[in-house]
Motif scaffolding. Structure first.
Motif, PDB file in Angstrom:
ATOM      1  N   ALA A  16       0.817  -1.214   0.000  1.00 34.64           N
ATOM      2  CA  ALA A  16       0.000   0.000   0.000  1.00 34.64           C
ATOM      3  C   ALA A  16       0.854   1.270   0.000  1.00 34.64           C
ATOM      4  N   ASP A  41     -11.898  -6.024  -4.997  1.00 41.24           N
ATOM      5  CA  ASP A  41     -11.554  -4.672  -4.548  1.00 41.24           C
ATOM      6  C   ASP A  41     -10.462  -4.682  -3.479  1.00 41.24           C
ATOM      7  N   SER A  44      -5.519  -1.696  -6.069  1.00 46.50           N
ATOM      8  CA  SER A  44      -5.713  -0.587  -7.003  1.00 46.50           C
ATOM      9  C   SER A  44      -4.861  -0.875  -8.226  1.00 46.50           C
ATOM     10  N   LYS A  69      -4.509  -2.539  -1.213  1.00 43.03           N
ATOM     11  CA  LYS A  69      -5.223  -1.475  -0.505  1.00 43.03           C
ATOM     12  C   LYS A  69      -4.898  -1.490   0.985  1.00 43.03           C
ATOM     13  N   ASP A  70      -4.583  -2.665   1.512  1.00 43.71           N
ATOM     14  CA  ASP A  70      -4.204  -2.784   2.919  1.00 43.71           C
ATOM     15  C   ASP A  70      -2.701  -3.027   3.010  1.00 43.71           C
TER      16      ASP A  70
END
Length: 187
Positions: A16, A41, A44, A69-70
């Motif tokens: 991330a 999801d 990205s 994302k995490d």
């Protein structure tokens, strides 16, 4: 399009914070895992190939660079594995200082196990087969064979930095802005 033609479309996986999860081996996902992560999801998409995959309802350009994302924190203490010892020592024999492919390297216990040495970061070094046989069960002082550098437990950051010295054979041009090797990328 047949699945076999999509084998050459891996995605570079970044954490991330937009740094590669690992340099050696380079953090890559198959196109299938990448597409699944996009639909769930979890990532990205930062860059794409020209190649598309299609279903009856959706058409999607294959991602070439993705970011989680995490954030996944790096392990504070890397696992003690043969590969990590080789990576710590830059795939170099710690006695003759020559570099070798991993399959030509061995562990050497600086203080041999038969003399009470343990299998730990602080007592194991990378050795080529010739030097390992030459040293055998002897203490370094007895035969004047000392490792070039004192073995210690590396940090995850040190292993990552060492891994940057070994770029893979294939680097896609879309990965250029996310990797920091001193070598030029080939087309």
């Amino acid at each position: 399009m047949a699945d076999g033609s999509l084998l050459n479309f891996p995605a570079l996986v970044l954490n991330a914070d937009f740094r590669p999860l690992s340099y050696f081996p380079l953090s890559l996902w198959s196109w299938q895992d990448t597409v699944k992560a996009v639909f769930l999801d979890r990532v990205s998409v930062l860059n794409e190939y020209d190649q598309e995959v299609r279903s009856p309802q959706v058409s999607l350009r294959l991602p070439s660079v993705i970011a989680l994302k995490d954030y996944i924190p790096a392990a504070r203490r890397p696992a003690f594995t043969r590969f990590n010892v080789f990576l710590r020592d830059n795939f170099s024999c710690q006695y003759c200082d020559d570099q070798f492919p991993a399959h030509d390297l061995t562990f050497d216990h600086v203080i041999p196990r038969c003399k009470g040495g343990r299998t730990t970061w602080e007592n194991v070094v990378t050795a080529c087969g010739v030097c390992n046989l030459k040293k055998g069960p002897h203490l370094p002082e007895k035969i004047n064979m000392h490792p070039r550098r004192r073995p210690d437990q590396p940090t995850s950051w040190q292993l990552q930095e060492n891994g940057r010295a070994f770029p893979p054979n294939h680097l896609h041009e879309s990965w250029r802005d996310y990797l920091y090797w001193d070598t030029e990328l080939e087309n």
